[in-house]
Design a protein around this motif. Structure first.
Motif, PDB file in Angstrom:
ATOM      1  N   LEU A  20       0.826  -1.211   0.000  1.00  0.00           N
ATOM      2  CA  LEU A  20       0.000   0.000   0.000  1.00  0.00           C
ATOM      3  C   LEU A  20       0.859   1.260   0.000  1.00  0.00           C
ATOM      4  O   LEU A  20       0.533   2.243  -0.676  1.00  0.00           O
ATOM      5  CB  LEU A  20      -0.930   0.000   1.211  1.00  0.00           C
ATOM      6  CG  LEU A  20      -2.091  -0.979   1.177  1.00  0.00           C
ATOM      7  CD1 LEU A  20      -2.839  -0.955   2.497  1.00  0.00           C
ATOM      8  CD2 LEU A  20      -3.016  -0.673   0.025  1.00  0.00           C
ATOM      9  N   GLN A  23       2.417   1.688  -3.593  1.00  0.00           N
ATOM     10  CA  GLN A  23       1.412   2.126  -4.562  1.00  0.00           C
ATOM     11  C   GLN A  23       0.962   3.553  -4.282  1.00  0.00           C
ATOM     12  O   GLN A  23       0.754   4.330  -5.217  1.00  0.00           O
ATOM     13  CB  GLN A  23       0.215   1.185  -4.537  1.00  0.00           C
ATOM     14  CG  GLN A  23       0.498  -0.135  -5.193  1.00  0.00           C
ATOM     15  CD  GLN A  23      -0.715  -1.049  -5.201  1.00  0.00           C
ATOM     16  OE1 GLN A  23      -1.703  -0.788  -4.517  1.00  0.00           O
ATOM     17  NE2 GLN A  23      -0.638  -2.118  -5.956  1.00  0.00           N
ATOM     18  N   GLY A  24       0.816   3.915  -3.012  1.00  0.00           N
ATOM     19  CA  GLY A  24       0.420   5.274  -2.669  1.00  0.00           C
ATOM     20  C   GLY A  24       1.478   6.289  -3.039  1.00  0.00           C
ATOM     21  O   GLY A  24       1.177   7.391  -3.494  1.00  0.00           O
ATOM     22  N   ASN A  36      -3.898   7.002   2.012  1.00  0.00           N
ATOM     23  CA  ASN A  36      -4.247   5.971   3.004  1.00  0.00           C
ATOM     24  C   ASN A  36      -3.146   5.852   4.061  1.00  0.00           C
ATOM     25  O   ASN A  36      -2.838   4.768   4.529  1.00  0.00           O
ATOM     26  CB  ASN A  36      -4.493   4.629   2.312  1.00  0.00           C
ATOM     27  CG  ASN A  36      -3.347   4.243   1.408  1.00  0.00           C
ATOM     28  OD1 ASN A  36      -2.374   4.967   1.306  1.00  0.00           O
ATOM     29  ND2 ASN A  36      -3.451   3.108   0.753  1.00  0.00           N
ATOM     30  N   ILE A  40      -2.020   2.621   6.582  1.00  0.00           N
ATOM     31  CA  ILE A  40      -0.681   2.031   6.513  1.00  0.00           C
ATOM     32  C   ILE A  40      -0.035   2.044   7.892  1.00  0.00           C
ATOM     33  O   ILE A  40       0.584   1.065   8.308  1.00  0.00           O
ATOM     34  CB  ILE A  40       0.186   2.795   5.488  1.00  0.00           C
ATOM     35  CG1 ILE A  40      -0.349   2.567   4.077  1.00  0.00           C
ATOM     36  CG2 ILE A  40       1.644   2.363   5.574  1.00  0.00           C
ATOM     37  CD1 ILE A  40       0.295   3.429   3.026  1.00  0.00           C
TER      38      ILE A  40
END
Length: 60
Positions: A20, A23-24, A36, A40
């Motif tokens: 995550l 990708q963020g 997010n 995380i």
């Protein structure tokens, strides 16, 4: 046996948090916070707590 389950669960949570995060970072513009970030942080904290809990003498 219980310590192994805790370690594997912690590892899975930390891998999900890493995915995550990557990708963020890739999708977010430069200088903006992660969309997010709180999730995380919670996943990382939960993974670390489980990993540390597996070292308690009660689970050996």
């Amino acid at each position: 046996m219980m310590a192994l389950v805790l370690i594997l669960t912690a590892l899975a949570l930390l891998i999900i948090a890493l995915i995550l995060f990557i990708q963020g970072r890739k999708d977010a513009p430069q200088g903006t916070p992660l969309p997010n970030g709180r999730g995380i942080m919670l996943l990382t904290l939960a993974g670390l707590v489980l990993a540390l809990a597996s070292q308690l003498p009660i689970f050996r």
